[in-house]
Design a protein around this motif. Structure first.
Motif, PDB file in Angstrom:
ATOM      1  N   LEU A  11      37.833  18.744  78.783  1.00 49.86           N
ATOM      2  CA  LEU A  11      37.229  19.884  79.460  1.00 49.86           C
ATOM      3  C   LEU A  11      35.717  19.750  79.484  1.00 49.86           C
ATOM      4  N   PHE A 507      39.970  28.995  74.761  1.00 49.73           N
ATOM      5  CA  PHE A 507      41.199  29.728  75.061  1.00 49.73           C
ATOM      6  C   PHE A 507      41.043  30.423  76.395  1.00 49.73           C
ATOM      7  N   SER A 508      42.190  30.661  77.026  1.00 52.72           N
ATOM      8  CA  SER A 508      42.141  31.455  78.237  1.00 52.72           C
ATOM      9  C   SER A 508      42.467  32.911  77.918  1.00 52.72           C
TER      10      SER A 508
ATOM     11  N   ARG B  51      40.619  25.844  84.280  1.00 52.69           N
ATOM     12  CA  ARG B  51      41.182  24.640  83.659  1.00 52.69           C
ATOM     13  C   ARG B  51      41.733  24.869  82.272  1.00 52.69           C
ATOM     14  N   VAL B  52      41.608  26.051  81.787  1.00 52.99           N
ATOM     15  CA  VAL B  52      42.093  26.282  80.431  1.00 52.99           C
ATOM     16  C   VAL B  52      43.292  27.202  80.517  1.00 52.99           C
ATOM     17  N   ARG B  53      44.312  26.818  79.804  1.00 58.90           N
ATOM     18  CA  ARG B  53      45.525  27.620  79.842  1.00 58.90           C
ATOM     19  C   ARG B  53      46.124  27.660  78.447  1.00 58.90           C
ATOM     20  N   ASN B  54      45.494  28.329  77.554  1.00 58.80           N
ATOM     21  CA  ASN B  54      46.143  28.452  76.255  1.00 58.80           C
ATOM     22  C   ASN B  54      45.792  29.799  75.649  1.00 58.80           C
TER      23      ASN B  54
END
Lengths: 516, 110
Positions: A11, A507-508, B51-54
């Protein structure tokens, strides 16, 4: 741990790529070369690596073309080496026995990184690099090899880059000047030094090799063309002051700055300011003042004997200094002949003093001389009297004397009867620490110290707040919803970057609970 | 315009330091550095959103809370962060959170 830690470097890389690429055009519009943008990228990535918040190797995978770095050595480089150190330790825990190297004509030593190694490479101190032909190069100072896109461009820089330390390859065989360029695409930087050095080395211009040789080994952008003088004077000021045994007379840059592992780093500053400037201007006078404390006649006698012959000059000095002084540093005195000195009018007092001096018996004269000298010294030093602040608490009549009188009880000097009386008054009236304080400004400080706790008693959480918010574990995010009922809080957060335990996470979505 | 919130992260701080170095050696202008930072803000906001999925859970005790200018700042103690795979405990953590609603920020932009 897998899911997050593998995401994060990728990322970050993608973010870095985005930023750099989108700035490329802007940079070009500004008239800057690509090189600058690449420099930025290198710096950025190296700092991320250094912080160890991210898995470094993954970050650096796709940034290098060649895995070789080449050390170019001067032709007179010795062939004898110390025996190799233990195997090198490379970051990320990979152990490598040696760098394979090609040796071209004795002037180039190419080290290729073993597979899996990427720039930047940290080479700790004490490590020996070995070329294929068996030549060994010992690293005395931890270095970090990074990659720069261009080759020799840094040769033209005459100024050391700020904050970038230079390391020298130690030549175990000779103390001659060593320098070599790192070619073509690597830059060596020193890491934090081993503990033998009190300071990290300032940018040190590499010592001259033979002036005629163009091959220089300089380990960082401050590579100097052979004819330039080294820039040692400015940067290398601090360490030698500490390392007294190494401060030497300024010398030609021969054998300079050879790091050796046996001794502490030896800086040879070419031009060092004297580490001990004259202690005080008065020391160089005709007499020595043994500090300010004259408690017994003995020191007086010593100084008297040397100074008695210089009475006329002393008187002259007295005139000038007294006329400047706005007041007295009242000095506690055991001298009873102080009545003769009037302090209200210094200009007039001078004449008085001189005449008085001549009329006094010899012993008294001597004592007075010493006191005058001392007064001279102190007065010149302390023309400014503090009349406010802690000194302001007493009545006005003693104001003039307080500033000096209070703190100077111990000191021998001139005191009038009024001053003595004033002191006594002060001692009686104000009990909060003004009287009988020891030392110059300690008396003042004690007063302030005592008052502050009183005022700061109102402030309960003063210490809490700065410390409380100062932590390394930080989460930066956005909130969807913050909910509270009674003392139970619920957090619904999103799009966050976390750093805790020295590591980075993202984190999302995050959901949390806490009780207050 | 995006939140400048993320400048105080490892990524953001290292970028700022690098820019400062370049400014000191006069390779770039401060204005240009500012442009870079603005671009960084955009990039990181987009990346985090897309782009982040957590997902992470955490639990702890709240030491302080502060809400000022639509920014929440919390200090939590003895927190456990739980992700699917693992668990990390920390003594103290500071959370800075800006308003996540899209409209909230954009209305501020002049």
């Amino acid at each position: 741990m897998l899911s997050n830690s593998s995401h994060v470097p990728k990322l970050y890389l993608s973010i870095i790529d985005d930023v750099i690429e989108s700035m490329r055009e802007v940079f070009l519009d500004e008239g800057l070369e690509d090189r600058v943008l690449d420099d930025l990228r290198q710096l950025w990535e190296s700092k991320i690596m250094q912080s160890k918040a991210v898995d470094g190797l993954a970050l650096m995978k796709n940034t290098i073309n060649s895995s070789n770095f080449v050390l170019q050595l001067p032709p007179n480089y010795g062939q004898t080496f110390t025996k190799p150190a233990a195997s090198m330790v490379i970051p990320a825990g990979q152990h490598v026995q040696s760098f394979t190297a090609k040796n071209n004509g004795g002037t180039l030593a190419t080290f290729s990184l073993p597979p899996g190694m990427t720039y930047p490479v940290q080479i700790p101190a004490g490590v020996t690099l070995q070329t294929a032909s068996g030549q060994l190069y010992k690293v005395n100072v931890p270095v970090m090899v990074t990659q720069t896109p261009a080759g020799h461009h840094h040769l033209s820089q005459a100024q050391p880059r700020q904050g970038v330390p230079v390391v020298e390859w130690r030549d175990p065989s000779s103390a001659s000047q060593q320098s070599a360029t790192v070619v073509p695409s690597t830059v060596l930087k020193t890491m934090a030094l081993p503990k033998t050095e009190p300071f990290p080395p300032q940018p040190v211009a590499p010592p001259r090799a033979d002036p005629q040789t163009t091959e220089q080994r300089s380990l960082i952008p401050p590579v100097q063309p052979p004819n330039e003088k080294p820039l040692l004077p400015q940067p290398v000021v601090q360490p030698p002051v500490q390392e007294n045994n190494l401060v030497q007379q300024p010398q030609v840059p021969s054998a300079q700055a050879t790091f050796s592992s046996q001794t502490p780093v030896s800086f040879q500053p070419p031009a060092q300011p004297p580490s001990h400037p004259p202690e005080s201007p008065f020391d160089s006078g005709d007499f020595t003042l043994d500090g300010i404390d004259f408690d017994s006649p003995q020191p007086l006698d010593m100084s008297l004997s040397s100074g008695s012959a210089h009475m006329p000059s002393l008187q002259v000095k007295m005139e000038t200094t007294l006329s400047e002084g706005s007041g007295f540093m009242g000095q506690g005195s055991e001298f009873e002949a102080s009545e003769m000195v009037k302090q209200e009018d210094h200009g007039g007092a001078v004449a008085d003093m001189t005449t008085h001096l001549e009329g006094l018996p010899v012993d008294a004269t001597k004592l007075e001389m010493a006191l005058l000298k001392d007064y001279n010294y102190n007065d010149a030093l302390a023309d400014i009297i503090q009349l406010d602040g802690p000194a302001d608490s007493s009545s006005e009549e003693v104001e003039e004397l307080e500033g000096g009188a209070m703190g100077e009880n111990e000191f021998l000097g001139m005191m009038t009867v009024e001053a003595l009386q004033a002191l006594q008054e002060v001692d009686g009236s104000s009990d909060d620490g003004i009287s009988s304080s020891s030392g110059d400004s300690v008396g003042m400080d004690e007063i302030t110290v005592e008052e502050d706790p009183l005022n700061s008693g109102d402030d309960v959480s003063e210490q809490d707040i700065p410390d409380l918010f100062d932590t390394d574990n930080v989460i930066v995010c956005q909130y969807d919803k913050i909910h509270r009922s009674k003392n139970r809080w619920k957090f619904y957060l999103k799009d966050g970057v976390m750093c805790y335990g020295g590591k980075d996470y993202v984190f999302s979505k995050a959901v949390g609970e806490a009780e207050w | 315009m995006a939140y400048q919130l993320y400048r105080n992260t490892t990524l953001g701080n290292s970028l700022q330091e690098s820019l400062d170095e370049l400014i000191q050696t006069q390779q770039i202008t401060p204005q240009l550095a500012l442009q870079v930072l603005l671009q960084f803000d955009k990039a990181i906001n987009t990346a985090l959103a897309n782009r982040v999925r957590n997902r992470v859970n955490f639990k702890g005790s709240l030491n302080t809370y502060r809400f000022c200018d639509n920014v929440w700042t919390f200090v939590l103690n003895d927190v456990e962060f739980r992700e699917v795979t693992d668990l990390v405990k920390v003594d103290k953590v500071k959370i800075v959170a800006c308003d996540g609603k899209k409209t909230a920020f954009e209305t501020d932009v002049v």
